[in-house]
Design a protein around this motif. Structure first.
Motif, PDB file in Angstrom:
ATOM      1  N   PRO A   1     107.859   9.144 137.155  1.00  0.00           N
ATOM      2  CA  PRO A   1     109.185   9.718 136.846  1.00  0.00           C
ATOM      3  C   PRO A   1     109.294  10.172 135.390  1.00  0.00           C
ATOM      4  CG  PRO A   1     109.424   7.728 138.161  1.00  0.00           C
ATOM      5  CD  PRO A   1     107.980   7.803 137.772  1.00  0.00           C
ATOM      6  N   MET A   2     108.771   9.354 134.466  1.00  0.00           N
ATOM      7  CA  MET A   2     108.784   9.731 133.047  1.00  0.00           C
ATOM      8  C   MET A   2     107.937  10.973 132.813  1.00  0.00           C
ATOM      9  SD  MET A   2     107.375   7.652 129.714  1.00  0.00           S
ATOM     10  CE  MET A   2     108.637   6.392 129.701  1.00  0.00           C
ATOM     11  N   ALA A   3     106.788  11.048 133.480  1.00  0.00           N
ATOM     12  CA  ALA A   3     105.885  12.192 133.323  1.00  0.00           C
ATOM     13  C   ALA A   3     106.551  13.479 133.792  1.00  0.00           C
ATOM     14  CB  ALA A   3     104.599  11.949 134.101  1.00  0.00           C
ATOM     15  N   LEU A   4     107.218  13.429 134.948  1.00  0.00           N
ATOM     16  CA  LEU A   4     107.910  14.604 135.484  1.00  0.00           C
ATOM     17  C   LEU A   4     109.065  15.021 134.581  1.00  0.00           C
ATOM     18  CD1 LEU A   4     107.943  13.613 139.261  1.00  0.00           C
ATOM     19  CD2 LEU A   4     106.610  15.462 138.228  1.00  0.00           C
ATOM     20  N   LYS A   5     109.747  14.032 134.005  1.00  0.00           N
ATOM     21  CA  LYS A   5     110.845  14.320 133.067  1.00  0.00           C
ATOM     22  C   LYS A   5     110.305  15.034 131.826  1.00  0.00           C
ATOM     23  CE  LYS A   5     114.507  12.098 130.375  1.00  0.00           C
ATOM     24  NZ  LYS A   5     115.100  10.813 129.930  1.00  0.00           N
ATOM     25  N   ASN A   6     109.145  14.586 131.341  1.00  0.00           N
ATOM     26  CA  ASN A   6     108.538  15.195 130.153  1.00  0.00           C
ATOM     27  C   ASN A   6     108.131  16.644 130.389  1.00  0.00           C
ATOM     28  OD1 ASN A   6     108.765  12.892 128.580  1.00  0.00           O
ATOM     29  ND2 ASN A   6     106.716  12.150 129.034  1.00  0.00           N
ATOM     30  N   VAL A   7     107.743  16.955 131.637  1.00  0.00           N
ATOM     31  CA  VAL A   7     107.321  18.329 131.964  1.00  0.00           C
ATOM     32  C   VAL A   7     108.474  19.299 131.745  1.00  0.00           C
ATOM     33  CG1 VAL A   7     106.637  19.882 133.845  1.00  0.00           C
ATOM     34  CG2 VAL A   7     105.524  17.662 133.601  1.00  0.00           C
ATOM     35  N   PHE A   8     109.678  18.896 132.160  1.00  0.00           N
ATOM     36  CA  PHE A   8     110.823  19.808 132.155  1.00  0.00           C
ATOM     37  C   PHE A   8     111.797  19.579 130.993  1.00  0.00           C
ATOM     38  CE2 PHE A   8     109.437  19.325 136.617  1.00  0.00           C
ATOM     39  CZ  PHE A   8     109.057  20.647 136.850  1.00  0.00           C
ATOM     40  N   SER A   9     111.393  18.754 130.022  1.00  0.00           N
ATOM     41  CA  SER A   9     112.237  18.537 128.847  1.00  0.00           C
ATOM     42  C   SER A   9     111.390  18.682 127.588  1.00  0.00           C
ATOM     43  CB  SER A   9     112.873  17.139 128.883  1.00  0.00           C
ATOM     44  OG  SER A   9     111.870  16.142 128.830  1.00  0.00           O
TER      45      SER A   9
ATOM     46  N   LYS B   1     102.858  15.574 119.206  1.00  0.00           N
ATOM     47  CA  LYS B   1     102.421  14.543 118.260  1.00  0.00           C
ATOM     48  C   LYS B   1     101.878  13.321 118.986  1.00  0.00           C
ATOM     49  CE  LYS B   1     105.322  15.751 114.293  1.00  0.00           C
ATOM     50  NZ  LYS B   1     106.350  15.280 113.345  1.00  0.00           N
ATOM     51  N   SER B   2     102.055  13.300 120.298  1.00  0.00           N
ATOM     52  CA  SER B   2     101.643  12.121 121.073  1.00  0.00           C
ATOM     53  C   SER B   2     100.592  12.473 122.112  1.00  0.00           C
ATOM     54  CB  SER B   2     102.856  11.492 121.771  1.00  0.00           C
ATOM     55  OG  SER B   2     102.443  10.494 122.680  1.00  0.00           O
ATOM     56  N   CYS B   3      99.431  11.848 121.999  1.00  0.00           N
ATOM     57  CA  CYS B   3      98.373  12.075 122.987  1.00  0.00           C
ATOM     58  C   CYS B   3      98.754  11.465 124.332  1.00  0.00           C
ATOM     59  CB  CYS B   3      97.036  11.531 122.496  1.00  0.00           C
ATOM     60  SG  CYS B   3      97.013   9.761 122.124  1.00  0.00           S
ATOM     61  N   VAL B   4      99.530  10.390 124.313  1.00  0.00           N
ATOM     62  CA  VAL B   4      99.941   9.724 125.558  1.00  0.00           C
ATOM     63  C   VAL B   4     100.943  10.602 126.311  1.00  0.00           C
ATOM     64  CG1 VAL B   4     101.179   7.739 126.536  1.00  0.00           C
ATOM     65  CG2 VAL B   4      99.485   7.400 124.724  1.00  0.00           C
ATOM     66  N   ARG B   5     101.904  11.183 125.580  1.00  0.00           N
ATOM     67  CA  ARG B   5     102.890  12.048 126.229  1.00  0.00           C
ATOM     68  C   ARG B   5     102.206  13.231 126.907  1.00  0.00           C
ATOM     69  NH1 ARG B   5     106.398  16.423 125.270  1.00  0.00           N
ATOM     70  NH2 ARG B   5     108.467  16.110 126.194  1.00  0.00           N
TER      71      ARG B   5
END
Length: 467
Positions: A44-52, A295-299
């Motif tokens: 869910p966090m990953a999908l949120k990051n895609v569109f934000s 700035k984040s490799c994890v993100r």
């Protein structure tokens, strides 16, 4: 020539046999355990990051946005494999092959996350001021192994030149346009060559802009078409899902033009086609991920992970279910794109031409964006080996190979086999690096989520004080 083809077929069968498939899926299983099923709990966090957008990324190093980097990677993975590959998998391994595609994709998401993380962590800036990253850099800078890094780069250029990035895609477009609209192959190839030249000579920013527009548009159109078929045949869905799961563990009976499949064949076909579709573990997608402004490799790793989700869990699943619902997966006398084309023609509650148009347009745009994606991958591999001075000659050769798609005497079967081999060879040094750097992946992941939890705790305390 036949003897050479047979020899290359033997090499291809050996390379893409159980050892490599076990290594690919096994790496995904290992990483899933090490990362505590990150593809489930952090999706869910990953999908949120895609569109934000993260405001801190606006000032970060990188050439394109995280979303553009994902679209560039998806442009190379969402392609003919989603339309033709799924149909071929079900023809060979039965409906159960789709289940094993899901298995490969599920564990592949952990692998893709790890690739994206390492790509950003170990990326560098080249002499032109552009970001360079991917397996060749994390193999050299993380594992301190220049030999494996160079081998990966050589194999990457080979895949870009010898099939997946050029001739097979050009053939898919030109033959489809010829069959559907009667346009001569030579004219189509000339147009493709001009378009590829205009886009690729301007670099990653131009490629990503095209990918940002074409990939979401085509994926949305294809998904809507597939969902329409499923919804209008919703009464057949439970039976289709039941057949897929049952066939994954029991031999499939013969029917129509289908000869029947063993469980082992369903596993092998599903896993291999799944890996081919989403490229998890092959090392291609992290090359695009390294160009992201972040700035984040994890993100970025989380965003990369969604690529496998979109490609296989979503699009391949829809294709497979449509083929099973419409019964075209084992229809007599159909092969490749014709299987999916027939499924859309018969399944959609519209005139046949609409279903055929969706598949034709899909093949054209998916194949074209695959050319663009692999052009960039090969360019970064070239830059790693020869520096920025090698980029221009590489692009000229790439464009000339695209133009060679108009030559009727080219043996595409042989080109596909060579491309398969070099693609498989790419995976080996990449997987060695991922396993060797798994400790780095876990540590970076742990630190990132520890900091997020701290920030959340601070926010809660501030809210209490304010209240």
């Amino acid at each position: 020539m036949q003897q050479i083809t047979k020899l290359i077929q033997s090499i291809d069968s050996f390379l893409w046999g159980p050892p490599l498939l076990i290594l690919l899926v096994g790496t995904g299983i290992y990483l899933t355990l090490k990362l505590k099923a990150i593809q489930i709990f952090k999706l869910p966090m990953a999908l949120k990051n895609v569109f934000s957008k993260d405001s801190s990324d606006l000032k970060a190093d990188g050439d394109v946005s995280s979303f553009a980097a994902l679209c560039t990677a998806l442009s190379a993975t969402i392609g003919t494999g989603n339309i033709v590959g799924v149909a071929t998998a079900l023809r060979l391994g039965g409906p159960g092959a789709l289940f094993w595609m899901w298995v490969a994709a599920f564990f592949g998401m952990a692998t893709k996350y790890s690739e994206g993380l390492l790509a950003v962590k170990y990326r560098v800036t080249d002499e032109n001021g552009e970001m360079s990253g991917g397996p060749m850099y994390y193999i050299e800078r993380g594992l301190n192994n220049k030999f494996l890094a160079k081998m990966f780069a050589i194999f990457g250029i080979g895949v870009a030149f010898l099939g997946i990035g050029t001739l097979t895609q050009v053939n898919a477009i030109s033959s489809t346009v010829n069959i559907s609209f009667g346009v001569p192959v030579q004219i189509t190839v000339a147009i493709i060559t001009v378009l590829v030249t205009l886009v690729t000579l301007r670099g990653i920013k131009s490629i990503s802009k095209v990918a940002e527009k074409l990939v979401p548009f085509m994926a949305t159109l294809y998904v809507l078409g597939a969902l329409t078929i499923i919804i209008t045949n919703i009464d057949k869905l439970p039976q289709a899902v039941s057949l897929i799961i049952k066939s994954a563990f029991t031999p499939t009976a013969a029917g129509g033009g289908f000869l029947g499949a063993t469980v082992m064949l369903a596993i092998k076909t599903g896993v291999s086609r799944g890996v081919f579709s989403n490229e998890s573990g092959l090392g291609s997608a992290p090359i695009a991920a390294a160009a992201a402004k972040t700035k984040s490799c994890v993100r970025q790793g989380l965003i990369c992970m969604t690529g496998t989700f979109f490609d296989t869990i979503l699009i391949c699943t829809l294709t497979g279910i449509v083929l099973v619902i419409t019964g075209t997966w084992n229809a007599k006398g159909l092969e490749g794109a014709a299987v999916t084309n027939t499924a859309f023609q018969t399944g959609l509650p519209f005139p046949n031409q609409i279903g055929s148009f969706i598949i034709t347009l899909g093949l054209i745009l998916f194949a074209f964006t695959t050319i663009l994606g692999w052009n960039y991958y090969g360019e970064r591999c070239t830059e790693y080996l020869f520096g920025v001075k090698g980029i221009k000659p590489y692009k000229i050769i790439f464009i000339l190979i695209i133009a060679a798609g108009a030559i009727p005497s080219l043996k595409l079967e042989l080109i596909w086999l060579i491309a398969d081999i070099v693609n498989g060879l790419m995976a080996i040094p990449n997987l060695i690096a991922i396993i060797g750097l798994s400790g780095v992946i876990v540590n970076e992941t742990r630190k990132y989520f520890k900091n997020i939890n701290k920030d959340n705790d601070l926010d809660k305390k501030e809210e209490k004080i304010t209240a």
